[in-house]
Design an enzyme around this catalytic site. Structure first.
Site, PDB file in Angstrom:
ATOM      1  N   LYS A  67       0.837  -1.195   0.000  1.00  0.00           N
ATOM      2  CA  LYS A  67       0.000   0.000   0.000  1.00  0.00           C
ATOM      3  C   LYS A  67       0.882   1.259   0.000  1.00  0.00           C
ATOM      4  CE  LYS A  67      -3.010  -3.141   0.002  1.00  0.00           C
ATOM      5  NZ  LYS A  67      -3.931  -3.628   0.976  1.00  0.00           N
TER       6      LYS A  67
HETATM    7  C1  LIG Z   1      -4.685  -4.902   1.316  1.00  0.00           C
HETATM    8  C2  LIG Z   1      -6.126  -4.847   1.491  1.00  0.00           C
HETATM    9  C3  LIG Z   1      -6.732  -5.260   2.687  1.00  0.00           C
HETATM   10  C4  LIG Z   1      -5.975  -5.924   3.806  1.00  0.00           C
HETATM   11  O1  LIG Z   1      -5.029  -5.099   4.408  1.00  0.00           O
HETATM   12  P1  LIG Z   1      -4.075  -5.710   5.537  1.00  0.00           P
HETATM   13  O2  LIG Z   1      -3.471  -4.500   6.186  1.00  0.00           O
HETATM   14  O3  LIG Z   1      -3.052  -6.553   4.839  1.00  0.00           O
HETATM   15  O4  LIG Z   1      -4.910  -6.497   6.476  1.00  0.00           O
HETATM   16  C5  LIG Z   1      -8.108  -5.107   2.807  1.00  0.00           C
HETATM   17  N1  LIG Z   1      -8.845  -4.580   1.811  1.00  0.00           N
HETATM   18  C6  LIG Z   1      -8.311  -4.185   0.651  1.00  0.00           C
HETATM   19  C7  LIG Z   1      -9.180  -3.590  -0.407  1.00  0.00           C
HETATM   20  C8  LIG Z   1      -6.926  -4.323   0.442  1.00  0.00           C
HETATM   21  O5  LIG Z   1      -6.396  -3.950  -0.731  1.00  0.00           O
END
Ligand SMILES: *Cc1c(COP(=O)(O)O)cnc(C)c1O
Length: 378
Positions: free
Chosen positions: A182
């Site tokens: 992210k």
């Molecule tokens: C990456 C992601 C998650 C999960 O995030 P984590 O921090 O790894 O738990 C949830 N929803 C979406 C849309 C994502 O892209």
């Protein structure tokens, strides 16, 4: 030829210094850095309350708990999302109900949500998929009159805007991710944001075993006050080591988003001349951080999606298949759903191209050249 990754976190000496300082302080678990990160995040995202968690997945779980979603309720989710979006309602015993998405943005719309609402719908989890802002007001126009809570999965959304404000700011509660894939990273980590003070208070308690006194507060006194466990809670805490990194990363967010938008604009300019390819773009109502720069491979293109992925891999370019479809996964194969033709089309025909802060011009040209040469070498 060196390999081009689809994403690379941008970490450097400032993050190292911040972690070193935390280690030297002797307090590495949830404490003053987490509190400072929460405050900075709330300010950046234009929301009154922010509660740090161990991940976006755990923030989504807490979001549904504080929103009052219970066993037997229905929660509308896009199948076209990372699996955590669908798992969160399952954790609270609710039933995920899949809705289709818009073919241009890949997000839920007022129409696709309205099509699956029932008397048992308690919440909708909207996603800013790949950083593309969801049209929240249009969806709220359908859900608000029915008293349905809107949870925003803004895992990919840091730095994207909706009608001039940061995404997430207009939801009842939003969840954010700090996974390295992210835009802002703490290794692992997440955040819950909400305008509702009582929800923030409860989420803050639930992430720490629902203790009446936080561990940090207990540590502050030699004779710690006795604590009580007010309900069944969780250990969803972030550490101060992570929060220290998060504070530095958050400070870099404007720069990171500006650079990603520059890279995206270059891709968009070149892809516009390549028949059969369509690139993700800003919708009318907001701006993207381009967390995932995806391209749809159409029938006029000489290769299909799998062919193009292989062609890119031959040139040491690591692209990725587009967003998954949760309804096709074994975990949810038995879940009844309406037809999801747009979800299936997008998940089968899109791929994500490399975008990262340190990406050089020559690396980007290698990707563009590979997209152009696909017909010749196939
Ligand atoms: C990456 C992601 C998650 C999960 O995030 P984590 O921090 O790894 O738990 C949830 N929803 C979406 C849309 C994502 O892209």
């Amino acid at each position: 030829m060196s390999r081009i990754n689809v994403m690379q976190p941008w970490l450097g000496p400032e993050e190292i210094a911040a972690v070193t300082e935390v280690i030297s302080s002797g307090w590495v678990a949830q404490g003053p850095r987490v509190a400072a990160f929460e405050q900075a995040f709330a300010q950046t995202m234009d929301v009154p309350h922010a509660v740090a968690t161990s991940s976006c997945t755990t923030a989504l779980h807490l979001a549904l708990v504080v929103a009052g979603v219970q066993a037997g309720d229905e929660v509308v989710v896009p199948s076209f999302s990372f699996i955590a979006t669908t798992n969160a309602p399952t954790y609270v015993g609710a039933r995920p109900v899949f809705a289709d998405v818009d073919p241009v943005t890949g997000n839920l719309t007022a129409e696709t949500v309205a099509a699956v609402l029932t008397d048992r719908t308690r919440a909708v989890v909207v996603v800013d998929q790949g950083g593309v802002p969801v049209d929240l007001d249009a969806i709220r126009a359908v859900t608000d009159p029915r008293g349905i809570v809107v949870v925003e999965d803004a895992a990919c959304g840091a730095g994207s805007t909706y009608r001039g404000r940061p995404v997430g700011a207009g939801a009842d509660v939003a969840a954010w991710s700090f996974h390295p894939r992210k835009i802002v990273t703490t290794g692992e980590g997440g955040m819950l944001t909400t305008p509702h003070q009582e929800w923030a208070v409860r989420a803050r308690r639930l992430r720490e075993h629902a203790m009446s006194v936080s561990a940090a507060a207990r540590h502050a006194s030699v004779l710690a006050p006795p604590e009580e466990y007010l309900e069944v809670g969780y250990n969803y805490r972030m550490t101060d080591l992570q929060a220290a990194v998060g504070i530095v990363q958050l400070g870099k967010l404007p720069q990171v988003v500006a650079r990603r938008r520059e890279i995206a604009a270059t891709y968009a300019k070149h892809i516009a001349d390549i028949p059969g390819l369509r690139a993700v773009a800003d919708p009318a109502w907001g701006t993207c951080n381009f967390q995932s720069f995806w391209v749809e491979v159409g029938p006029e293109y000489p290769l299909d999606r799998e062919g193009l992925l292989a062609h890119l891999a031959d040139q040491e370019i690591s692209a990725r298949r587009g967003i998954m479809a949760s309804h096709r996964q074994p975990a949810y194969a038995a879940t009844h759903h309406v037809p999801l033709p747009v979800t299936e089309h997008l998940t089968d025909t899109t791929l994500i191209l490399p975008v990262f802060h340190q990406m050089s011009e020559s690396e980007q040209h290698r990707v563009v050249d590979a997209l152009r040469s696909a017909g010749q070498s196939a």
